[in-house]
Design a protein around this motif. Structure first.
Motif, PDB file in Angstrom:
ATOM      1  N   HIS A  32       2.200 -12.743   6.655  1.00  0.00           N
ATOM      2  CA  HIS A  32       1.269 -11.619   6.720  1.00  0.00           C
ATOM      3  C   HIS A  32       0.179 -11.773   5.654  1.00  0.00           C
ATOM      4  N   HIS A  35      -3.358  -7.828   4.952  1.00  0.00           N
ATOM      5  CA  HIS A  35      -3.072  -6.460   4.538  1.00  0.00           C
ATOM      6  C   HIS A  35      -4.295  -5.561   4.693  1.00  0.00           C
ATOM      7  N   ALA A  40       0.426  -2.037   4.961  1.00  0.00           N
ATOM      8  CA  ALA A  40       1.871  -2.157   5.159  1.00  0.00           C
ATOM      9  C   ALA A  40       2.509  -1.046   4.342  1.00  0.00           C
ATOM     10  N   CYS A 228      -1.465   1.702   0.877  1.00  0.00           N
ATOM     11  CA  CYS A 228      -0.148   1.571   1.516  1.00  0.00           C
ATOM     12  C   CYS A 228       0.442   2.877   2.039  1.00  0.00           C
ATOM     13  N   HIS A 378      -1.782  -8.566  -1.345  1.00  0.00           N
ATOM     14  CA  HIS A 378      -1.124  -7.383  -1.918  1.00  0.00           C
ATOM     15  C   HIS A 378       0.122  -7.839  -2.666  1.00  0.00           C
TER      16      HIS A 378
END
Length: 404
Positions: A32, A35, A40, A228, A378
């Motif tokens: 991933h 972000h 997330a 987030c 991140h």
């Protein structure tokens, strides 16, 4: 693989020594690296939202009758994270909704123009075009080179301003090109001319410690990206005399009130994402520290960009680095081989191909007819993930480019 220019940062760990990714529920069969698009959500915030949903569904009557009061408290929590006065901020589902609030609330006289840049987010630009069509005006687009510094960027934007300009819409952090724009300088110049400014700060919360610039006008930002929070959490901040004209997208029971209280009455909308947002903020602060996450993310972005740029450049003999005039801490832009992602539609196709065939989640963008890989970092990302992209994905992207 290691860059000869930048040292790889040590991965962040939880307080009990586990990889930071254990605090998230991201699937292990993908890497991933995007972000910045959808964020997330930490597991603990997901669990908090689940409990809130259960409470809502256990007694909907009590829940919704008390929702406005609960929302006022939630609004204060989110305002504290953004470092703004709660009386200057309302909650909306996403930054685009906040932009629509401003577009739909202001009065535009016949022939009014809106000024923006060629870096504007597509949905925001289309909204501006809609407003301009409705008032027989036009959208004037400032062409800002990728390498333009703050002074030149401000000059180019203000050069599009005329006596017909009714609103300036400017990105704080651009989506497609991963750069900042000088919103404070533009807001100051606009104020001297009596022109309102709308700042699209979709990427700013979490990426910056104080994400809302100190100016009189409108600002919108997403809390689900770098901050987030659960998705569907965003804010609109309004300062100055025009704030009294703002009204919610949905006409509900807030009509006796003005901004921001009028936005606290949202009927049967599920606001559990807003109510669980503080859990995300607090989790990252207590387990890692926001300042440390931002420091780590910047260092990792530098390293990841260098490794991938080196791989592209070594294979093609062409410099894949991009000179971005006002770079952003957690975002980096890398030039793709010629022929890839030259249109908006093709950028989506390339992104899907990388995900489906190579198992990397990335952001692929296009600007000025050229394609770019946009990296974002991140707390849960690691140097090894970017090294893996350089080793596995770069050769495949080069092969894909040769087939086109």
């Amino acid at each position: 693989m290691a860059s000869t220019l930048i040292t790889a940062p040590n991965a962040l760990l939880t307080p009990d020594g586990q990889p930071a990714t254990s605090d998230w529920s991201l699937t292990a069969d993908k890497v991933h690296l995007n972000h910045g698009s959808y964020g997330a959500v930490p597991r603990v915030a997901q669990e908090h939202q689940f409990l809130l949903k259960a409470k809502m569904d256990a007694n909907p009557c009590t829940w919704f009758m008390g929702q406005a009061a609960a929302l006022a408290g939630t609004r204060a929590e989110i305002a504290a994270f953004l470092r703004v006065d709660a009386n200057d901020m309302a909650l909306v589902p996403n930054a685009s909704a906040g932009v629509s609030v401003v577009y739909n609330s202001l009065t535009f006289s016949r022939g009014a123009d809106i000024v923006t840049t060629d870096h504007a987010y597509g949905a925001v630009l289309e909204g501006a075009r809609r407003v301009a069509r409705e008032c027989s005006g036009e959208v004037r687009v400032a062409v800002v080179p990728l390498d333009a510094d703050a002074a030149l960027s401000c000059e180019l934007v203000m050069a599009q301003v005329t006596e017909r300009t009714a609103l300036i819409v400017i990105d704080q952090i651009t989506s497609a090109t991963a750069r900042s724009l000088p919103v404070l300088e533009i807001a100051q110049a606009a104020r001297e001319l009596g022109i309102p400014v709308l700042v699209d700060g979709a990427h700013a919360p979490g990426a910056e410690a104080a994400p809302v610039p100190d100016f009189e006008g409108f600002w919108v930002g997403n809390l689900h990206k770098f901050a987030c929070a659960p998705r569907g959490t965003a804010a609109v901040v309004a300062r100055g005399p025009l704030r009294k004209h703002l009204h919610p997208l949905i006409d509900s029971w807030g009509f006796p009130h003005e901004f921001p209280e009028s936005f606290d009455h949202v009927g049967t909308q599920d606001i559990t994402s807003w109510m669980a947002a503080k859990t995300s903020f607090d989790t990252i602060e207590t387990r890692y520290g926001w300042d440390e996450v931002r420091r780590y993310s910047r260092t990792l972005a530098d390293y990841g960009a260098a490794v991938i740029q080196d791989a592209f450049s070594a294979a093609t003999g062409e410099d894949a680095a991009v000179d971005v005039g006002m770079p952003v801490g957690q975002l980096r832009l890398i030039r793709l081989p010629k022929g890839l992602a030259t249109t908006h539609e093709d950028s989506h196709a390339v992104r899907a191909w990388i995900s489906d065939m190579l198992n990397f989640e990335t952001a692929i963008t296009t600007f000025g007819g050229a394609g770019y890989l946009r990296l974002s970092t991140h707390a849960y990302n690691t140097a090894r993930e970017f090294e893996a992209f350089a080793e596995r994905a770069v050769p495949e992207l080069l092969r894909l480019a040769r087939l086109r």
